[in-house]
Design a protein around this motif. Structure first.
Motif, PDB file in Angstrom:
ATOM      1  N   ASP A  24      18.626 -20.902  28.004  1.00  0.00           N
ATOM      2  CA  ASP A  24      18.384 -19.708  28.803  1.00  0.00           C
ATOM      3  C   ASP A  24      19.165 -19.703  30.218  1.00  0.00           C
ATOM      4  OD1 ASP A  24      17.495 -18.195  26.888  1.00  0.00           O
ATOM      5  OD2 ASP A  24      15.355 -18.184  27.551  1.00  0.00           O
ATOM      6  N   MET A  25      18.896 -20.876  30.719  1.00  0.00           N
ATOM      7  CA  MET A  25      19.382 -21.026  32.079  1.00  0.00           C
ATOM      8  C   MET A  25      20.636 -21.208  32.087  1.00  0.00           C
ATOM      9  SD  MET A  25      18.542 -21.063  35.107  1.00  0.00           S
ATOM     10  CE  MET A  25      17.006 -21.025  35.228  1.00  0.00           C
ATOM     11  N   GLY A  26      21.300 -22.020  31.135  1.00  0.00           N
ATOM     12  CA  GLY A  26      22.839 -22.250  31.026  1.00  0.00           C
ATOM     13  C   GLY A  26      23.414 -20.966  30.684  1.00  0.00           C
ATOM     14  N   LEU A  27      22.953 -20.024  29.881  1.00  0.00           N
ATOM     15  CA  LEU A  27      23.591 -18.901  29.760  1.00  0.00           C
ATOM     16  C   LEU A  27      23.357 -17.766  30.772  1.00  0.00           C
ATOM     17  CD1 LEU A  27      22.363 -18.159  25.990  1.00  0.00           C
ATOM     18  CD2 LEU A  27      24.614 -18.437  26.821  1.00  0.00           C
ATOM     19  N   ILE A  28      22.595 -17.795  31.612  1.00  0.00           N
ATOM     20  CA  ILE A  28      22.513 -17.231  32.759  1.00  0.00           C
ATOM     21  C   ILE A  28      23.497 -17.644  33.675  1.00  0.00           C
ATOM     22  CG2 ILE A  28      21.060 -16.552  34.749  1.00  0.00           C
ATOM     23  CD1 ILE A  28      18.612 -16.526  32.573  1.00  0.00           C
ATOM     24  N   LEU A  29      23.309 -18.971  34.050  1.00  0.00           N
ATOM     25  CA  LEU A  29      24.197 -19.284  35.299  1.00  0.00           C
ATOM     26  C   LEU A  29      25.689 -19.632  34.708  1.00  0.00           C
ATOM     27  CD1 LEU A  29      21.875 -21.987  36.677  1.00  0.00           C
ATOM     28  CD2 LEU A  29      22.248 -19.800  37.339  1.00  0.00           C
ATOM     29  N   GLY A  30      25.992 -19.745  33.442  1.00  0.00           N
ATOM     30  CA  GLY A  30      27.312 -20.232  32.919  1.00  0.00           C
ATOM     31  C   GLY A  30      28.055 -18.981  32.416  1.00  0.00           C
ATOM     32  N   ILE A  31      27.545 -17.954  31.839  1.00  0.00           N
ATOM     33  CA  ILE A  31      28.468 -16.913  31.131  1.00  0.00           C
ATOM     34  C   ILE A  31      27.918 -15.729  32.006  1.00  0.00           C
ATOM     35  CG2 ILE A  31      28.895 -18.224  29.077  1.00  0.00           C
ATOM     36  CD1 ILE A  31      26.973 -15.776  27.886  1.00  0.00           C
ATOM     37  N   GLY A  32      26.910 -15.462  32.624  1.00  0.00           N
ATOM     38  CA  GLY A  32      26.288 -14.469  33.247  1.00  0.00           C
ATOM     39  C   GLY A  32      25.575 -13.726  32.449  1.00  0.00           C
ATOM     40  N   PHE A  33      24.841 -14.263  31.632  1.00  0.00           N
ATOM     41  CA  PHE A  33      24.023 -13.489  30.828  1.00  0.00           C
ATOM     42  C   PHE A  33      23.039 -12.607  31.663  1.00  0.00           C
ATOM     43  CE2 PHE A  33      20.136 -12.843  28.268  1.00  0.00           C
ATOM     44  CZ  PHE A  33      20.736 -12.202  26.966  1.00  0.00           C
ATOM     45  N   PRO A  34      22.669 -11.600  31.419  1.00  0.00           N
ATOM     46  CA  PRO A  34      21.600 -10.536  32.294  1.00  0.00           C
ATOM     47  C   PRO A  34      20.424 -11.371  32.644  1.00  0.00           C
ATOM     48  CG  PRO A  34      22.431  -9.368  30.209  1.00  0.00           C
ATOM     49  CD  PRO A  34      23.039 -10.909  30.112  1.00  0.00           C
ATOM     50  N   ALA A  35      20.298 -11.721  33.943  1.00  0.00           N
ATOM     51  CA  ALA A  35      19.232 -12.588  34.376  1.00  0.00           C
ATOM     52  C   ALA A  35      17.765 -11.640  34.263  1.00  0.00           C
ATOM     53  CB  ALA A  35      19.424 -12.824  35.586  1.00  0.00           C
ATOM     54  N   PHE A  36      17.699 -10.504  34.112  1.00  0.00           N
ATOM     55  CA  PHE A  36      16.774  -9.744  34.174  1.00  0.00           C
ATOM     56  C   PHE A  36      16.092  -9.802  32.833  1.00  0.00           C
ATOM     57  CE2 PHE A  36      19.891  -6.546  32.808  1.00  0.00           C
ATOM     58  CZ  PHE A  36      19.241  -5.778  31.972  1.00  0.00           C
ATOM     59  N   ARG A  37      16.764 -10.200  31.698  1.00  0.00           N
ATOM     60  CA  ARG A  37      16.419 -10.251  30.453  1.00  0.00           C
ATOM     61  C   ARG A  37      15.763 -11.810  30.274  1.00  0.00           C
ATOM     62  NH1 ARG A  37      17.137  -5.975  27.565  1.00  0.00           N
ATOM     63  NH2 ARG A  37      19.177  -4.919  27.980  1.00  0.00           N
ATOM     64  N   GLY A  38      16.025 -12.618  31.220  1.00  0.00           N
ATOM     65  CA  GLY A  38      15.574 -13.917  31.124  1.00  0.00           C
ATOM     66  C   GLY A  38      16.372 -14.840  30.351  1.00  0.00           C
ATOM     67  N   GLY A  39      17.263 -14.616  29.689  1.00  0.00           N
ATOM     68  CA  GLY A  39      18.206 -15.319  28.846  1.00  0.00           C
ATOM     69  C   GLY A  39      18.157 -14.981  27.360  1.00  0.00           C
ATOM     70  N   ILE A  40      18.800 -15.422  26.435  1.00  0.00           N
ATOM     71  CA  ILE A  40      19.028 -14.803  25.127  1.00  0.00           C
ATOM     72  C   ILE A  40      17.504 -15.303  24.167  1.00  0.00           C
ATOM     73  CG2 ILE A  40      19.985 -17.109  24.002  1.00  0.00           C
ATOM     74  CD1 ILE A  40      20.875 -13.314  23.188  1.00  0.00           C
ATOM     75  N   LEU A  41      16.946 -16.384  24.618  1.00  0.00           N
ATOM     76  CA  LEU A  41      15.733 -16.807  24.088  1.00  0.00           C
ATOM     77  C   LEU A  41      14.482 -16.213  24.272  1.00  0.00           C
ATOM     78  CD1 LEU A  41      16.311 -20.647  23.663  1.00  0.00           C
ATOM     79  CD2 LEU A  41      16.796 -19.081  22.238  1.00  0.00           C
ATOM     80  N   ARG A  42      14.396 -15.801  25.509  1.00  0.00           N
ATOM     81  CA  ARG A  42      13.486 -14.689  26.233  1.00  0.00           C
ATOM     82  C   ARG A  42      13.507 -13.577  25.418  1.00  0.00           C
ATOM     83  NH1 ARG A  42       9.630 -15.361  28.933  1.00  0.00           N
ATOM     84  NH2 ARG A  42      10.358 -17.275  30.312  1.00  0.00           N
ATOM     85  N   TRP A  43      14.863 -12.896  25.303  1.00  0.00           N
ATOM     86  CA  TRP A  43      15.138 -11.747  24.776  1.00  0.00           C
ATOM     87  C   TRP A  43      14.621 -11.688  23.250  1.00  0.00           C
ATOM     88  CZ3 TRP A  43      18.758 -10.722  20.661  1.00  0.00           C
ATOM     89  CH2 TRP A  43      18.982  -9.255  20.533  1.00  0.00           C
ATOM     90  N   ALA A  44      14.984 -12.994  22.686  1.00  0.00           N
ATOM     91  CA  ALA A  44      14.322 -12.760  21.172  1.00  0.00           C
ATOM     92  C   ALA A  44      12.892 -12.844  20.991  1.00  0.00           C
ATOM     93  CB  ALA A  44      14.832 -14.154  20.591  1.00  0.00           C
ATOM     94  N   ASP A  45      12.220 -13.804  22.024  1.00  0.00           N
ATOM     95  CA  ASP A  45      10.770 -13.662  22.218  1.00  0.00           C
ATOM     96  C   ASP A  45      10.305 -12.322  22.389  1.00  0.00           C
ATOM     97  OD1 ASP A  45      10.552 -16.227  21.333  1.00  0.00           O
ATOM     98  OD2 ASP A  45      10.094 -17.039  23.443  1.00  0.00           O
TER      99      ASP A  45
END
Length: 155
Positions: free
Chosen positions: A87-108
């Protein structure tokens, strides 16, 4: 996986900022601007009977779901040590929406069973929408991705 749209953009010489056009026009300064000429290329590659207007939810699913399946692959293979690192890599690396907490938090937050239902809707679009064994196992166990134990792998 090659896509028709990228092939067409390259064939048209639309290589991004360095060529002055890609998905956007870069003729005015360095900042991309909408380019009406792109519509003709999009029309050319649009699948017969394909939707011209996708809902915001469908766009989000088509972007997030393949990212999620790949994230579960790297977890299963031990490429990353902790789910939070993904999640941190996606937020910091590609600009994944931080308010979603990352792709894994989104899935959870969505629930793994719901994720599997959404993947099923797109399975005809290719392997990137096929659920991984990890996702299937987690759904069967009612598990959460971010609560996975530390993965064995490189230090």
């Amino acid at each position: 996986m090659p896509t028709r749209i990228l092939d067409e953009l390259v064939a048209a010489g639309r290589l991004g900022q360095k060529s002055g056009a890609g998905f956007y026009s870069y003729a005015k300064g360095g900042k991309g601007a909408d380019d009406p000429a792109l519509a003709a290329i999009l029309a050319k590659v649009r699948r017969e009977g394909g939707k011209a207007d996708l809902s915001l939810e469908e766009i989000q699913e088509r972007l997030f779901l393949p990212m999620l399946t790949e994230a579960t692959r790297i977890l299963a293979e031990g490429i990353v040590r902790e789910p939070g690192d993904v999640d941190m890599g996606l937020i910091l690396g590609i600009g994944f929406p931080a308010f979603r907490g990352g792709i894994l938090r989104w899935a959870d937050n969505l629930g793994i069973e719901t994720v599997l239902q959404k993947l099923k809707k797109y399975e005809g679009l290719g392997a990137r929408f096929q659920p991984t064994e990890l996702l299937r196992k987690m759904a069967a166990e009612g598990a959460h991705v971010l609560r996975l134990r530390r993965s064995p792998g490189p230090a």
